[in-house]
Write an enzyme that holds these catalytic residues in place. Structure first.
Site, short mmCIF file in Angstrom:
data_model
loop_
_atom_site.label_atom_id
_atom_site.label_comp_id
_atom_site.label_asym_id
_atom_site.label_seq_id
_atom_site.Cartn_x
_atom_site.Cartn_y
_atom_site.Cartn_z
N VAL A 72 -8.38 17.11 -13.95
CA VAL A 72 -7.38 16.06 -14.04
C VAL A 72 -7.98 14.72 -13.66
CG1 VAL A 72 -5.23 15.19 -13.02
CG2 VAL A 72 -5.46 17.62 -13.56
N CYS A 73 -7.65 13.68 -14.44
CA CYS A 73 -8.01 12.31 -14.08
C CYS A 73 -6.84 11.39 -14.44
CB CYS A 73 -9.30 11.88 -14.78
SG CYS A 73 -9.13 11.64 -16.56
N ALA A 74 -7.06 10.10 -14.37
CA ALA A 74 -5.96 9.16 -14.59
C ALA A 74 -5.54 9.08 -16.05
CB ALA A 74 -6.35 7.77 -14.07
N GLU A 76 -7.54 10.62 -18.91
CA GLU A 76 -8.06 11.75 -19.69
C GLU A 76 -9.58 11.71 -19.85
OE1 GLU A 76 -8.13 12.61 -24.28
OE2 GLU A 76 -6.15 13.26 -23.56
N MET A 100 -3.04 11.72 -15.94
CA MET A 100 -1.85 11.57 -15.11
C MET A 100 -0.85 10.60 -15.72
SD MET A 100 -1.99 13.69 -12.61
CE MET A 100 -0.83 13.10 -11.36
#
Length: 375
Positions: A72-74, A76, A100
């Site tokens: 998971v990141c901010a 993609e 996210m």
């Protein structure tokens, strides 16, 4: 080995079904501490992306082999790169499609119940932000309550159900998310209803939602009755639907109660909040099923994915409903406030029609958890 996307909807189903998942969150530690994906069977590890630029070998012993891995990141991009590195190291992994930001926008329609004359009530769970919206459907007509800015979800759902949206309501002037109510009304020709005490500064026309307002949806006798219940805002209004459901807005939640400070008037509104919870709500039938506008934790979700409980249960079990001493109640509400929502003043002004940020700015304004409750 492979890496592939996992959608927000797929993650949501894992939360509802209480399935295991290991999340490798590669955002900065402060961002993860503020807001992350939570599930009762989820495990987490946080390693910032920049600490992985030289490879993932050091963290491989911490990555389990007996459950699915989600990076998971901010937005993609970083998660794709880390997922690729893990794949090259011999692991099958997934990355969160849309990051996210995408997680924040996913809405999951869940049936909350049947209505007496054949209609249906749906709860739209914005699981990444804890927002809850509603649609009442009966006789080919629909009403939407507390819609988010992702308006296509509501209009397309109504179309799938063969219903025409006739009314759109906001229980109050929202401060943690941008309302889609006015947009839906403009798109469909529906009436947009807003509590007038919250609408003194709005720049658009609306139908005044006042105590005792009753509307029928469809050709059946499904009443949506407005109940004035100030405290979160001065105009906060609840709805009794079909004499069976209490849509409580941001006054009463499953495990908490509403905060009264987002207009800077906590000391003034805490008395209204107590009156709504301890007098107005206690005059209602305890058999009403409370459906709030927000939730704080996934543990508040029922087994079918809905969020809600009977009013009698909340009167007995919700701490905020069981503080006999008024000064103690005031201290809980005004002395225990969580951080205010991100960009909440800009969100309020957007919902008043005073400013019109573009779509990307609106996404940024809403990033983060909801913070409408005290507990």
């Amino acid at each position: 080995m492979s890496y592939q996307p996992m959608t927000a909807k797929e993650v949501t189903q894992k939360i509802i079904n209480k399935e295991p998942l290991f999340i490798l969150d590669v955002r900065n530690q402060s961002d993860v501490e503020d807001w992350k994906i939570e599930g009762l069977e989820f495990q987490h590890k946080n390693v910032p992306y920049f600490d992985l630029l030289d490879g993932v070998e050091e963290i491989l012993p911490d990555i389990p082999e007996d459950r699915q891995i989600l990076v998971v990141c901010a937005k993609e991009g970083s998660s794709i790169m880390v997922a690729e590195m893990l794949s090259e190291a011999g692991r099958d992994v997934y990355y969160l499609a849309g990051g996210m930001k995408g997680w924040s926008e996913h809405l999951e329609p869940v049936k909350a119940g049947d209505l007496k004359d054949g209609g249906e009530l749906y709860q739209f769970v914005r699981i990444g932000k804890g927002c809850l919206s509603y649609m009442v459907i009966s006789g080919g007509e629909a009403a939407v309550i507390d819609a988010t800015r992702m308006t296509d979800v509501f209009t397309e759902f109504a179309e799938q159900k063969g219903a025409v949206i006739k009314h759109v309501f906001d229980t109050h002037l929202h401060a943690d998310h941008i309302s889609g109510g006015r947009t839906i009304a403009e798109q469909t020709g529906a009436s947009y209803w807003l509590p007038p005490k919250d609408a003194e500064e709005v720049t658009f026309s609306y139908e005044p939602l006042e105590d005792g307002t009753e509307l029928k949806i469809g050709g059946t006798s499904i009443d949506i009755q407005a109940l004035y219940s100030p405290g979160h805002t001065i105009g906060s209004t609840s709805f009794i639907v079909d004499e069976s459901y209490l849509l409580s807005g941001d006054i009463l939640f499953v495990d908490s109660i509403g905060r009264p400070d987002l207009a800077g008037l906590a000391e003034d509104w805490v008395g209204d909040l107590r009156e709504s919870l301890y007098i107005r709500y206690r005059e209602l039938s305890e058999d009403l099923f409370v459906l709030p506008a927000h939730f704080m934790m996934v543990s508040e979700m029922n087994s079918n994915g809905t969020v809600g409980k009977k009013l009698g249960t909340l009167i007995a079990e919700n701490h905020g409903m069981n503080i006999a001493d008024e000064s103690e109640f005031r201290e809980l509400v005004t002395g225990n406030l969580p951080p205010q929502p991100n960009a909440y003043q800009e969100i309020r002004e957007t919902n008043m029609g005073k400013i019109s940020p573009d779509s990307e700015k609106q996404r940024e304004m809403e990033i983060g958890p909801n913070r409408c409750a005290v507990r």
